[in-house]
Design a protein around this motif. Structure first.
Motif, PDB file in Angstrom:
ATOM      1  N   MET A 277       0.820  -1.191   0.000  1.00 43.62           N
ATOM      2  CA  MET A 277       0.000   0.000   0.000  1.00 43.62           C
ATOM      3  C   MET A 277       0.860   1.250   0.000  1.00 43.62           C
ATOM      4  SD  MET A 277      -3.071   0.969   0.008  1.00 43.62           S
ATOM      5  CE  MET A 277      -4.603   1.188   0.799  1.00 43.62           C
TER       6      MET A 277
ATOM      7  N   TYR B 198       3.717  -6.515  12.997  1.00 39.85           N
ATOM      8  CA  TYR B 198       2.925  -5.293  12.768  1.00 39.85           C
ATOM      9  C   TYR B 198       3.871  -4.095  12.737  1.00 39.85           C
ATOM     10  CZ  TYR B 198      -0.891  -7.925  15.251  1.00 39.85           C
ATOM     11  OH  TYR B 198      -1.776  -8.847  15.701  1.00 39.85           O
TER      12      TYR B 198
ATOM     13  N   ALA C 194       6.088  -3.745   9.667  1.00 40.68           N
ATOM     14  CA  ALA C 194       5.285  -3.240   8.550  1.00 40.68           C
ATOM     15  C   ALA C 194       5.106  -1.726   8.681  1.00 40.68           C
ATOM     16  CB  ALA C 194       3.940  -3.956   8.495  1.00 40.68           C
TER      17      ALA C 194
ATOM     18  N   ARG D 205      12.214  -4.351   4.817  1.00 37.34           N
ATOM     19  CA  ARG D 205      12.271  -5.281   5.941  1.00 37.34           C
ATOM     20  C   ARG D 205      13.683  -5.838   6.093  1.00 37.34           C
ATOM     21  NH1 ARG D 205       8.386  -8.789   8.352  1.00 37.34           N
ATOM     22  NH2 ARG D 205       7.023  -7.112   7.699  1.00 37.34           N
ATOM     23  N   GLU D 206      14.271  -6.182   4.935  1.00 39.29           N
ATOM     24  CA  GLU D 206      15.604  -6.791   4.964  1.00 39.29           C
ATOM     25  C   GLU D 206      16.628  -5.832   5.572  1.00 39.29           C
ATOM     26  OE1 GLU D 206      13.389  -7.029   2.544  1.00 39.29           O
ATOM     27  OE2 GLU D 206      13.195  -9.167   2.085  1.00 39.29           O
TER      28      GLU D 206
ATOM     29  N   ALA E 128      11.441 -20.757  -0.949  1.00 37.71           N
ATOM     30  CA  ALA E 128      10.145 -20.114  -1.205  1.00 37.71           C
ATOM     31  C   ALA E 128      10.255 -19.164  -2.400  1.00 37.71           C
ATOM     32  CB  ALA E 128       9.667 -19.368   0.033  1.00 37.71           C
TER      33      ALA E 128
ATOM     34  N   ALA F  70       8.296 -19.630  -5.935  1.00 34.78           N
ATOM     35  CA  ALA F  70       7.431 -18.559  -6.454  1.00 34.78           C
ATOM     36  C   ALA F  70       7.864 -18.153  -7.859  1.00 34.78           C
ATOM     37  CB  ALA F  70       7.463 -17.354  -5.515  1.00 34.78           C
TER      38      ALA F  70
ATOM     39  N   THR G 149      19.124 -13.842  -2.493  1.00 38.79           N
ATOM     40  CA  THR G 149      17.681 -14.037  -2.447  1.00 38.79           C
ATOM     41  C   THR G 149      17.016 -12.675  -2.616  1.00 38.79           C
ATOM     42  OG1 THR G 149      18.137 -15.712  -0.789  1.00 38.79           O
ATOM     43  CG2 THR G 149      15.837 -15.083  -1.082  1.00 38.79           C
ATOM     44  N   PRO G 150      16.026 -12.584  -3.550  1.00 38.38           N
ATOM     45  CA  PRO G 150      15.369 -11.285  -3.735  1.00 38.38           C
ATOM     46  C   PRO G 150      14.548 -10.920  -2.499  1.00 38.38           C
ATOM     47  CG  PRO G 150      14.241 -12.997  -4.984  1.00 38.38           C
ATOM     48  CD  PRO G 150      15.452 -13.633  -4.383  1.00 38.38           C
ATOM     49  N   ASN G 151      14.297  -9.626  -2.302  1.00 39.10           N
ATOM     50  CA  ASN G 151      13.436  -9.205  -1.198  1.00 39.10           C
ATOM     51  C   ASN G 151      12.055  -9.864  -1.345  1.00 39.10           C
ATOM     52  OD1 ASN G 151      15.520  -7.665  -0.346  1.00 39.10           O
ATOM     53  ND2 ASN G 151      14.475  -5.693  -0.570  1.00 39.10           N
ATOM     54  N   THR G 152      11.517 -10.310  -0.215  1.00 41.67           N
ATOM     55  CA  THR G 152      10.222 -10.994  -0.255  1.00 41.67           C
ATOM     56  C   THR G 152       9.109  -9.971  -0.516  1.00 41.67           C
ATOM     57  OG1 THR G 152      11.180 -12.431   1.411  1.00 41.67           O
ATOM     58  CG2 THR G 152       8.826 -12.654   1.029  1.00 41.67           C
TER      59      THR G 152
ATOM     60  N   GLU H  14      -0.934  -6.754   0.897  1.00 43.54           N
ATOM     61  CA  GLU H  14      -1.890  -6.066   1.776  1.00 43.54           C
ATOM     62  C   GLU H  14      -2.962  -7.073   2.180  1.00 43.54           C
ATOM     63  OE1 GLU H  14      -1.189  -3.132   2.876  1.00 43.54           O
ATOM     64  OE2 GLU H  14       0.541  -3.088   1.517  1.00 43.54           O
TER      65      GLU H  14
ATOM     66  N   SER I 271      -0.189  -5.182   6.492  1.00 43.01           N
ATOM     67  CA  SER I 271       0.533  -5.809   5.395  1.00 43.01           C
ATOM     68  C   SER I 271       1.496  -6.853   5.923  1.00 43.01           C
ATOM     69  CB  SER I 271       1.259  -4.751   4.566  1.00 43.01           C
ATOM     70  OG  SER I 271       1.703  -3.698   5.371  1.00 43.01           O
ATOM     71  N   LEU I 272       2.045  -7.645   5.024  1.00 44.33           N
ATOM     72  CA  LEU I 272       3.008  -8.668   5.412  1.00 44.33           C
ATOM     73  C   LEU I 272       3.865  -9.028   4.203  1.00 44.33           C
ATOM     74  CD1 LEU I 272       1.837 -11.494   3.997  1.00 44.33           C
ATOM     75  CD2 LEU I 272       0.282 -11.397   5.913  1.00 44.33           C
ATOM     76  N   HIS I 273       4.936  -9.747   4.454  1.00 43.20           N
ATOM     77  CA  HIS I 273       5.788 -10.219   3.370  1.00 43.20           C
ATOM     78  C   HIS I 273       5.597 -11.715   3.178  1.00 43.20           C
ATOM     79  CE1 HIS I 273       8.241  -6.618   2.740  1.00 43.20           C
ATOM     80  NE2 HIS I 273       8.057  -6.402   4.028  1.00 43.20           N
TER      81      HIS I 273
ATOM     82  N   SER J  89       6.391 -14.962  -0.110  1.00 44.93           N
ATOM     83  CA  SER J  89       6.917 -15.140  -1.453  1.00 44.93           C
ATOM     84  C   SER J  89       5.832 -15.468  -2.473  1.00 44.93           C
ATOM     85  CB  SER J  89       8.020 -16.201  -1.460  1.00 44.93           C
ATOM     86  OG  SER J  89       7.542 -17.360  -0.851  1.00 44.93           O
ATOM     87  N   ASP J  90       4.704 -16.023  -2.033  1.00 45.86           N
ATOM     88  CA  ASP J  90       3.607 -16.232  -2.986  1.00 45.86           C
ATOM     89  C   ASP J  90       2.257 -16.121  -2.278  1.00 45.86           C
ATOM     90  OD1 ASP J  90       2.951 -18.714  -1.785  1.00 45.86           O
ATOM     91  OD2 ASP J  90       4.409 -19.770  -3.032  1.00 45.86           O
TER      92      ASP J  90
ATOM     93  N   MET K 231       1.359 -18.652   0.630  1.00 42.42           N
ATOM     94  CA  MET K 231       2.053 -18.350   1.883  1.00 42.42           C
ATOM     95  C   MET K 231       1.539 -17.048   2.483  1.00 42.42           C
ATOM     96  SD  MET K 231       5.934 -19.623   1.154  1.00 42.42           S
ATOM     97  CE  MET K 231       6.435 -19.643   2.860  1.00 42.42           C
TER      98      MET K 231
ATOM     99  N   ILE L 140      -0.968 -13.950  11.459  1.00 34.84           N
ATOM    100  CA  ILE L 140      -0.632 -12.630  11.996  1.00 34.84           C
ATOM    101  C   ILE L 140      -1.889 -11.840  12.370  1.00 34.84           C
ATOM    102  CG2 ILE L 140       0.562 -10.425  11.553  1.00 34.84           C
ATOM    103  CD1 ILE L 140       2.313 -11.936   9.553  1.00 34.84           C
TER     104      ILE L 140
ATOM    105  N   SER M 167       0.940  -5.685  -2.909  1.00 45.99           N
ATOM    106  CA  SER M 167       0.913  -4.226  -2.721  1.00 45.99           C
ATOM    107  C   SER M 167       1.188  -3.498  -4.023  1.00 45.99           C
ATOM    108  CB  SER M 167       1.945  -3.818  -1.678  1.00 45.99           C
ATOM    109  OG  SER M 167       1.728  -4.544  -0.510  1.00 45.99           O
TER     110      SER M 167
ATOM    111  N   ILE N  98      -1.737  -2.283  -6.232  1.00 45.38           N
ATOM    112  CA  ILE N  98      -2.648  -1.215  -5.800  1.00 45.38           C
ATOM    113  C   ILE N  98      -2.242   0.124  -6.414  1.00 45.38           C
ATOM    114  CG2 ILE N  98      -3.376   0.168  -3.798  1.00 45.38           C
ATOM    115  CD1 ILE N  98      -3.473  -2.405  -2.227  1.00 45.38           C
TER     116      ILE N  98
END
Lengths: 330, 95
Positions: free
Chosen positions: A1, A96, A99, A108-109, A313, A317, B3-6, B10, B26-28, B30-31, B34, B42, B57, B60
């Motif tokens: 967002m 939370y 985020a 995040r990383e 993962a 993906a 590894t790419p950023n996850t 939203e 929101s959250l991270h 990979s697909d 998940m 969460i 995200s 949007i």
């Protein structure tokens, strides 16, 4: 967002424009408006919040370690289920908060790496060990109690995403404190040994918990601007006093003695505590608390041992993302 | 290879009370699979919802807050779109 795509490039007459924008920004804060991720904000506001929210997130994650230590040794299935749920909540709170911190523009990383590299701090309290089961009761009662004191005013913080995360956290935190106090009540109604265990835990945690509110107002380096920006609504000493006043009667109910022989109640009903040993606080912050090395080692190990999961993962993906294209080409 | 950023997702949840899906955070992940599982863990640990949507995200499109004056101007000046704009004689009672 909250993508950064809307943040436009800096203009040349930045100095002048910034002064006007900063005044407008402060006016919005003074009018109790919430600041949202894509709104203009001074760089220092962004930096302060990124530091504070990410430290808060790191604290929730590291905070899982001292309590996780007792999950397999909880004295009953009821206690075990409750502790497991509480530790899960702490993880949720960390997520939370990460985020919310990310909406300010760090990934995040980057945030996690800063913690693992020892560049970002977490709450000093989690560098103390949990030696007995009574420590789990004391953490819920006092550490979560202190956290609630700190977090309730943050629900009205000027930065929208942080305030919203805090509302969720506060709703869940009350369970944590009550389950801790219940453990203390049970121990204090038990055998002499159990009561002694409860007293010993209080003796060890009391002063570190008072330090959780941060340095005294006279020496706190971040308070002034944070108050102006309505990130902080009460000073460290005000919150600490509120906490002490709320906690003393709870300790009296348990029949436990707060390890501060100099503590007296003043004419206004406030419990005045003795001088806090800030040398200890500084030592723990500097990395020399009883468990700093353990906590960092545990976090780094968990991160490294989880690397293959993140890689798998991501690879899965990527493979799935290619599949529809491949099929369409047939 | 790093590894790419996850990716970021939203999360929207429809609560028990029959209201529409509401943005909760929101959250991270990979697909999508998940992301749904993580959203359950969460955001619904206490029965907060009966249905979850997760949306990348990046999918949007948001309005620009800097343009909000222009964007919402058409609604500002049209008080006749509100029921209280119209006068109904008191004898008629509640309408």
């Amino acid at each position: 967002m909250y993508t950064q795509a809307l943040n436009t490039a800096e203009t040349d007459d930045r100095g002048l424009e910034d002064a006007a924008k900063a005044a407008q920004f402060q006016a919005r804060i003074d009018a109790e408006e919430r600041i949202e991720p894509n709104d203009w904000m001074p760089e220092a506001y962004r930096k302060t919040l990124t530091r504070q929210i990410s430290q808060h997130a790191h604290s929730e994650i590291v905070g899982m370690l001292p309590e996780g230590n007792w999950i397999t040794r909880a004295p009953s299935l009821r206690r075990k289920a409750a502790l497991l749920a509480k530790v899960q909540d702490e993880c949720g709170h960390g997520l939370y908060l990460y985020a919310a911190a990310e909406t300010l523009g760090s990934s995040r990383e980057e945030l996690v790496d800063a913690m693992l590299a020892g560049k970002a701090k977490y709450s000093s309290i989690f560098n103390y060990p949990t030696l007995t089961w009574a420590d789990i009761g004391t953490i819920g009662w006092l550490v979560d109690g202190a956290a609630i004191m700190n977090q309730i005013p943050l629900c009205r913080c000027s930065y929208g995403p942080y305030a919203r995360a805090m509302i969720r956290v506060c709703k869940e935190e009350s369970f944590h404190q009550r389950q801790g106090y219940e453990i203390m009540v049970t121990l204090c109604r038990g055998s002499d040994e159990q009561k002694a265990m409860a007293q010993d835990a209080l003796d060890r945690w009391w002063w570190p918990v008072l330090m959780m509110f941060g340095p005294p107002d006279a020496t706190s380096q971040h308070s002034d601007t944070s108050t102006k920006w309505k990130i902080k609504r009460f000073s460290n000493d005000e919150l600490r006093q509120k906490f002490v006043d709320a906690t003393v009667p709870q300790a009296q109910y348990l029949g436990l003695t707060i390890p501060d022989p100099g503590m007296v109640q003043d004419a206004d009903g406030h419990w005045r505590y003795s001088e806090i040993d800030w040398t200890e606080f500084k030592q723990v912050l500097a990395g020399n608390g009883p468990c700093n090395r353990d906590r960092m080692a545990a976090r780094r190990r968990a991160h490294e041992e989880g690397a293959w999961v993140r890689e798998a993962a991501a690879a899965y993906a990527a493979k799935r993302a290619q599949r529809p294209t491949a099929q369409a080409a047939e | 290879m790093a590894t790419p950023n996850t990716p970021l997702w939203e999360v929207f949840i429809r609560s028990r009370n029959g209201l529409a899906h509401k943005h909760v955070g929101s959250l991270h992940a990979s697909d999508a699979t998940m992301a749904l599982q993580a959203a359950r863990d969460i955001y619904t640990r206490r029965g907060e919802g009966l249905s979850i949507w997760v949306v990348p995200s990046s999918a949007i499109t948001a309005s620009d807050p800097a343009e909000k004056g222009m964007m919402f101007e058409p609604a500002e000046s049209k008080i006749y779109r509100h029921p209280t704009f119209y006068e109904v004689p008191e004898e008629v009672g509640h309408m």
